[in-house]
Design a protein around this motif. Structure first.
Motif, PDB file in Angstrom:
ATOM      1  N   ARG A 189     -11.360   4.013   0.009  1.00 34.04           N
ATOM      2  CA  ARG A 189     -10.596   2.905   0.594  1.00 34.04           C
ATOM      3  C   ARG A 189     -10.084   1.983  -0.505  1.00 34.04           C
ATOM      4  O   ARG A 189     -10.382   0.798  -0.511  1.00 34.04           O
ATOM      5  CB  ARG A 189     -11.449   2.166   1.608  1.00 34.04           C
ATOM      6  CG  ARG A 189     -10.888   2.348   3.004  1.00 34.04           C
ATOM      7  CD  ARG A 189     -11.800   1.812   4.028  1.00 34.04           C
ATOM      8  NE  ARG A 189     -11.771   0.368   4.077  1.00 34.04           N
ATOM      9  CZ  ARG A 189     -12.654  -0.346   4.749  1.00 34.04           C
ATOM     10  NH1 ARG A 189     -13.649   0.268   5.385  1.00 34.04           N
ATOM     11  NH2 ARG A 189     -12.567  -1.645   4.779  1.00 34.04           N
ATOM     12  N   CYS A 192      -2.583   1.681   9.593  1.00 32.40           N
ATOM     13  CA  CYS A 192      -3.866   1.787   8.888  1.00 32.40           C
ATOM     14  C   CYS A 192      -4.419   3.193   9.071  1.00 32.40           C
ATOM     15  O   CYS A 192      -4.470   3.692  10.194  1.00 32.40           O
ATOM     16  CB  CYS A 192      -4.850   0.758   9.455  1.00 32.40           C
ATOM     17  SG  CYS A 192      -6.546   1.018   8.900  1.00 32.40           S
ATOM     18  N   VAL A 193      -4.847   3.811   7.973  1.00 35.22           N
ATOM     19  CA  VAL A 193      -5.380   5.180   8.056  1.00 35.22           C
ATOM     20  C   VAL A 193      -6.642   5.262   8.925  1.00 35.22           C
ATOM     21  O   VAL A 193      -7.015   6.336   9.374  1.00 35.22           O
ATOM     22  CB  VAL A 193      -5.697   5.748   6.648  1.00 35.22           C
ATOM     23  CG1 VAL A 193      -4.424   6.117   5.913  1.00 35.22           C
ATOM     24  CG2 VAL A 193      -6.544   4.780   5.833  1.00 35.22           C
ATOM     25  N   LEU A 194      -7.277   4.127   9.174  1.00 37.86           N
ATOM     26  CA  LEU A 194      -8.506   4.131   9.976  1.00 37.86           C
ATOM     27  C   LEU A 194      -8.268   3.734  11.435  1.00 37.86           C
ATOM     28  O   LEU A 194      -9.202   3.661  12.221  1.00 37.86           O
ATOM     29  CB  LEU A 194      -9.533   3.158   9.370  1.00 37.86           C
ATOM     30  CG  LEU A 194      -9.860   3.366   7.898  1.00 37.86           C
ATOM     31  CD1 LEU A 194     -10.852   2.310   7.425  1.00 37.86           C
ATOM     32  CD2 LEU A 194     -10.431   4.758   7.649  1.00 37.86           C
ATOM     33  N   CYS A 219      -7.250   0.901  -0.721  1.00 38.85           N
ATOM     34  CA  CYS A 219      -6.350  -0.101  -0.133  1.00 38.85           C
ATOM     35  C   CYS A 219      -7.085  -1.430   0.022  1.00 38.85           C
ATOM     36  O   CYS A 219      -6.564  -2.481  -0.339  1.00 38.85           O
ATOM     37  CB  CYS A 219      -5.797   0.401   1.207  1.00 38.85           C
ATOM     38  SG  CYS A 219      -7.031   1.138   2.292  1.00 38.85           S
ATOM     39  N   THR A 220      -8.322  -1.378   0.515  1.00 37.54           N
ATOM     40  CA  THR A 220      -9.105  -2.605   0.685  1.00 37.54           C
ATOM     41  C   THR A 220      -9.566  -3.166  -0.657  1.00 37.54           C
ATOM     42  O   THR A 220      -9.438  -4.356  -0.914  1.00 37.54           O
ATOM     43  CB  THR A 220     -10.351  -2.327   1.553  1.00 37.54           C
ATOM     44  OG1 THR A 220      -9.956  -1.561   2.675  1.00 37.54           O
ATOM     45  CG2 THR A 220     -11.002  -3.614   2.012  1.00 37.54           C
ATOM     46  N   LYS A 234      -7.216  -6.229  -1.327  1.00 39.16           N
ATOM     47  CA  LYS A 234      -7.886  -7.378  -0.702  1.00 39.16           C
ATOM     48  C   LYS A 234      -9.000  -7.898  -1.618  1.00 39.16           C
ATOM     49  O   LYS A 234      -8.939  -9.004  -2.131  1.00 39.16           O
ATOM     50  CB  LYS A 234      -8.478  -6.994   0.659  1.00 39.16           C
ATOM     51  CG  LYS A 234      -7.433  -6.740   1.732  1.00 39.16           C
ATOM     52  CD  LYS A 234      -8.109  -6.481   3.067  1.00 39.16           C
ATOM     53  CE  LYS A 234      -7.103  -6.410   4.200  1.00 39.16           C
ATOM     54  NZ  LYS A 234      -7.756  -6.147   5.495  1.00 39.16           N
ATOM     55  N   SER A 246      -4.532  -4.899  12.004  1.00 40.39           N
ATOM     56  CA  SER A 246      -4.849  -4.464  10.640  1.00 40.39           C
ATOM     57  C   SER A 246      -3.516  -4.301   9.922  1.00 40.39           C
ATOM     58  O   SER A 246      -2.543  -4.927  10.273  1.00 40.39           O
ATOM     59  CB  SER A 246      -5.619  -3.145  10.694  1.00 40.39           C
ATOM     60  OG  SER A 246      -4.811  -2.158  11.304  1.00 40.39           O
ATOM     61  N   CYS A 247      -3.459  -3.422   8.922  1.00 40.27           N
ATOM     62  CA  CYS A 247      -2.156  -3.031   8.411  1.00 40.27           C
ATOM     63  C   CYS A 247      -1.410  -2.381   9.576  1.00 40.27           C
ATOM     64  O   CYS A 247      -2.031  -1.786  10.453  1.00 40.27           O
ATOM     65  CB  CYS A 247      -2.313  -2.022   7.283  1.00 40.27           C
ATOM     66  SG  CYS A 247      -2.950  -2.762   5.768  1.00 40.27           S
ATOM     67  N   ILE A 251       0.846  -1.197   0.000  1.00 42.44           N
ATOM     68  CA  ILE A 251       0.000   0.000   0.000  1.00 42.44           C
ATOM     69  C   ILE A 251       0.885   1.252   0.000  1.00 42.44           C
ATOM     70  O   ILE A 251       0.601   2.215  -0.711  1.00 42.44           O
ATOM     71  CB  ILE A 251      -0.977  -0.054   1.190  1.00 42.44           C
ATOM     72  CG1 ILE A 251      -1.968  -1.211   0.959  1.00 42.44           C
ATOM     73  CG2 ILE A 251      -1.717   1.270   1.363  1.00 42.44           C
ATOM     74  CD1 ILE A 251      -2.842  -1.562   2.127  1.00 42.44           C
TER      75      ILE A 251
HETATM   76  S1  SF4 Z   1      -6.212  -2.361   7.300  1.00 40.22           S
HETATM   77 FE1  SF4 Z   1      -6.535  -0.156   6.904  1.00 40.22          FE
HETATM   78  S2  SF4 Z   1      -4.894   0.460   5.518  1.00 40.22           S
HETATM   79 FE2  SF4 Z   1      -5.016  -1.788   5.477  1.00 40.22          FE
HETATM   80  S3  SF4 Z   1      -6.362  -2.266   3.779  1.00 40.22           S
HETATM   81 FE3  SF4 Z   1      -7.660  -2.155   5.591  1.00 40.22          FE
HETATM   82  S4  SF4 Z   1      -8.398  -0.028   5.683  1.00 40.22           S
HETATM   83 FE4  SF4 Z   1      -6.673  -0.092   4.260  1.00 40.22          FE
END
Ligand code: SF4
Length: 276
Positions: free
Chosen positions: A105, A213-215, A107-108, A112, A209-210, A89
């Motif tokens: 999003r 993660c931005v969230l 990234c997801t 994924k 998560s990552c 990412i």
């Molecule tokens: S964990 Fe966070 S940064 Fe990673 S894919 Fe999911 S939303 Fe994106």
């Protein structure tokens, strides 16, 4: 007991998505039990969306170990460079000049969901070529450990529903979230009961998560920067290169400054001597 469970025997294939985290672990235990009760345990396989360096080290291995615990076939799916290496990412952020956020999003979806749909295509092709499913779309159950408690958006999802965007002329995809209504405490109890290993990052992080993660919660980001100083510095470099903040309310530079000040220093890993 499983009143929200679909009839698993209706599906040609059961695809379990694991992140390697706690919710995936509890959901996997439930999915295996439900598939066994329906007599279709042999249709279950496990897939992990491999995010490369974005993930905590050891996550892929842990996801594989969980599948092995139940003797289930395991595979990874990833967005890759032409040379086969997983595209991270952070690399995409550097190329795009923007971080993802709650509304965008990518990234997801790109790292994924997209790769998992390719795995679905592979499964459907195999089922057709083996002659197991002919003259009708393949019925595929996509299983995930999402929970209502995690966010308002997740609370609105049905525990079991048709997925029109993942479906096409060759496959009918349904999503099932076996632990949608569960509390965090119930998740941990189920993991203990199933005797599944958990990632060591849970000593300091509320979610696996990552790594950045931005969230994520501020506290988790600061703990992650403590534990991954070199990777945090690379995020700060990209942030400064592209001139776009990691998050509007919190830049990577601010995260690192807070880490250096000693805010929210994680206890579990940095000071193992004081642990019981
Ligand atoms: S964990 Fe966070 S940064 Fe990673 S894919 Fe999911 S939303 Fe994106």
């Amino acid at each position: 007991m499983h009143h929200t469970s679909p009839d698993l025997s209706h599906f040609d294939h059961l695809l379990f998505n694991t992140s390697g985290g706690k919710d995936s672990s509890a959901a996997l235990a439930e999915a295996v039990e439900t598939a066994e009760a329906a007599g279709v345990r042999d249709r279950l396989t496990v897939v992990h969306a491999d995010l490369g360096e974005s993930e905590w080290p050891g996550t892929v291995q842990l996801a594989a170990a969980h599948a092995a615990h139940y003797e289930l076939p395991f595979t990874t799916a990833a967005r890759r460079h032409p040379n086969g290496a997983v595209e991270t990412i952070l690399e995409r952020v550097a190329a795009r000049g923007r971080w993802p956020d709650a509304k965008r999003r990518w990234c997801t979806s790109d790292h994924k969901r997209g790769p998992i749909r390719k795995e679905m295509t592979r499964i459907v092709t195999n089922l057709r070529e083996s002659g197991k499913v002919l003259r009708r779309p393949v019925r595929l159950l996509n299983i995930m450990g999402l929970r209502a408690e995690e966010s308002a958006a997740r609370a609105r999802r049905a525990p079991f529903a048709f997925d029109a965007t993942a479906s096409n002329g060759r496959r009918e995809v349904y999503n099932w979230h076996p632990i949608h209504s569960w509390s965090t405490a119930r998740v941990w109890r189920r993991i203990e009961q199933a005797d599944l290993e958990v990632h060591p990052a849970y000593a300091d992080m509320s979610r696996l998560s990552c790594r950045f993660c931005v969230l994520a919660r501020r506290k988790d980001l600061i703990a992650a920067a403590h534990l991954n100083p070199e990777y945090a510095a690379r995020h700060a470099e990209v942030e400064s290169d592209i001139g776009h903040r990691f998050r509007l309310d919190l830049s990577m530079e601010e995260i690192i400054t807070a880490t250096e000040r000693g805010d929210d220093r994680p206890q579990g890993v940095l000071f193992p001597c004081i642990q019981p």
